[in-house]
Design a protein around this motif. Sequence first.
Motif, PDB file in Angstrom:
ATOM      1  N   THR A  16      11.888 -12.594  -1.238  1.00  0.00           N
ATOM      2  CA  THR A  16      11.224 -12.830  -2.513  1.00  0.00           C
ATOM      3  C   THR A  16      10.883 -14.314  -2.635  1.00  0.00           C
ATOM      4  OG1 THR A  16      12.486 -11.044  -3.528  1.00  0.00           O
ATOM      5  CG2 THR A  16      11.440 -12.617  -5.013  1.00  0.00           C
ATOM      6  N   ASN A  18       9.614 -17.946  -4.415  1.00  0.00           N
ATOM      7  CA  ASN A  18       9.807 -18.561  -5.725  1.00  0.00           C
ATOM      8  C   ASN A  18       8.463 -18.669  -6.446  1.00  0.00           C
ATOM      9  OD1 ASN A  18       8.519 -20.674  -4.459  1.00  0.00           O
ATOM     10  ND2 ASN A  18      10.299 -22.016  -4.404  1.00  0.00           N
ATOM     11  N   LYS A  19       8.430 -19.388  -7.573  1.00  0.00           N
ATOM     12  CA  LYS A  19       7.206 -19.469  -8.379  1.00  0.00           C
ATOM     13  C   LYS A  19       6.040 -20.104  -7.628  1.00  0.00           C
ATOM     14  CE  LYS A  19       9.609 -21.458 -11.574  1.00  0.00           C
ATOM     15  NZ  LYS A  19      10.040 -22.235 -12.733  1.00  0.00           N
ATOM     16  N   GLU A  20       6.337 -21.029  -6.711  1.00  0.00           N
ATOM     17  CA  GLU A  20       5.281 -21.708  -5.959  1.00  0.00           C
ATOM     18  C   GLU A  20       4.817 -20.913  -4.744  1.00  0.00           C
ATOM     19  OE1 GLU A  20       8.280 -23.558  -6.516  1.00  0.00           O
ATOM     20  OE2 GLU A  20       7.494 -24.292  -8.420  1.00  0.00           O
ATOM     21  N   GLY A  21       5.430 -19.769  -4.476  1.00  0.00           N
ATOM     22  CA  GLY A  21       5.053 -18.956  -3.326  1.00  0.00           C
ATOM     23  C   GLY A  21       5.768 -19.358  -2.051  1.00  0.00           C
ATOM     24  N   ARG A  22       6.835 -20.125  -2.183  1.00  0.00           N
ATOM     25  CA  ARG A  22       7.608 -20.586  -1.030  1.00  0.00           C
ATOM     26  C   ARG A  22       8.880 -19.756  -0.887  1.00  0.00           C
ATOM     27  NH1 ARG A  22       4.900 -24.699   1.615  1.00  0.00           N
ATOM     28  NH2 ARG A  22       3.650 -25.835   0.144  1.00  0.00           N
ATOM     29  N   ILE A  24      12.754 -18.963  -0.674  1.00  0.00           N
ATOM     30  CA  ILE A  24      13.893 -19.540  -1.385  1.00  0.00           C
ATOM     31  C   ILE A  24      14.964 -19.977  -0.390  1.00  0.00           C
ATOM     32  CG2 ILE A  24      13.512 -18.193  -3.483  1.00  0.00           C
ATOM     33  CD1 ILE A  24      15.885 -16.416  -2.523  1.00  0.00           C
ATOM     34  N   GLU A  55       3.961 -18.619   3.782  1.00  0.00           N
ATOM     35  CA  GLU A  55       4.035 -19.201   2.448  1.00  0.00           C
ATOM     36  C   GLU A  55       2.635 -19.554   1.973  1.00  0.00           C
ATOM     37  OE1 GLU A  55       6.644 -22.494   3.184  1.00  0.00           O
ATOM     38  OE2 GLU A  55       8.408 -21.286   2.769  1.00  0.00           O
TER      39      GLU A  55
END
Length: 116
Positions: A16, A18-22, A24, A55
């Motif tokens: 999954t 994170n908010k930036e598309g990277r 975790i 990413e």
Amino acid sequence: MQQTVYLNDVLEEMRTPNKEGRAIKFNMSVRSLNKNSKTGGKMYHYENAKLVMEETPLDPLGIKALQMLPSEKRETFKKSPNHFKNKTRNIRLEDGSIKKIHIKHIIRFNGKTVIY
């Protein structure tokens, strides 16, 4: 009482973004195994590791955007690692190196014991 987490939940959390598309960061403990001699048992602890995954680039000069530029020298792609079939995942460590782990040998994930 010790906290536990299922392997499916671990794999879902790992992939999954994170908010930036990277990817975790997570901490995990993995046991080693030599399949040929059926020996092993050495425990490896990985701090701030990330799953190797595609990413989304944040800026037009990011790695993915630069890879899309036409170039005279193109890297050849290796064959697919078949992670699903082999039950493996690649993780990137803090120093930038990549390790292949077997998902059935994950013992702890973010301080929780992994159960199957």
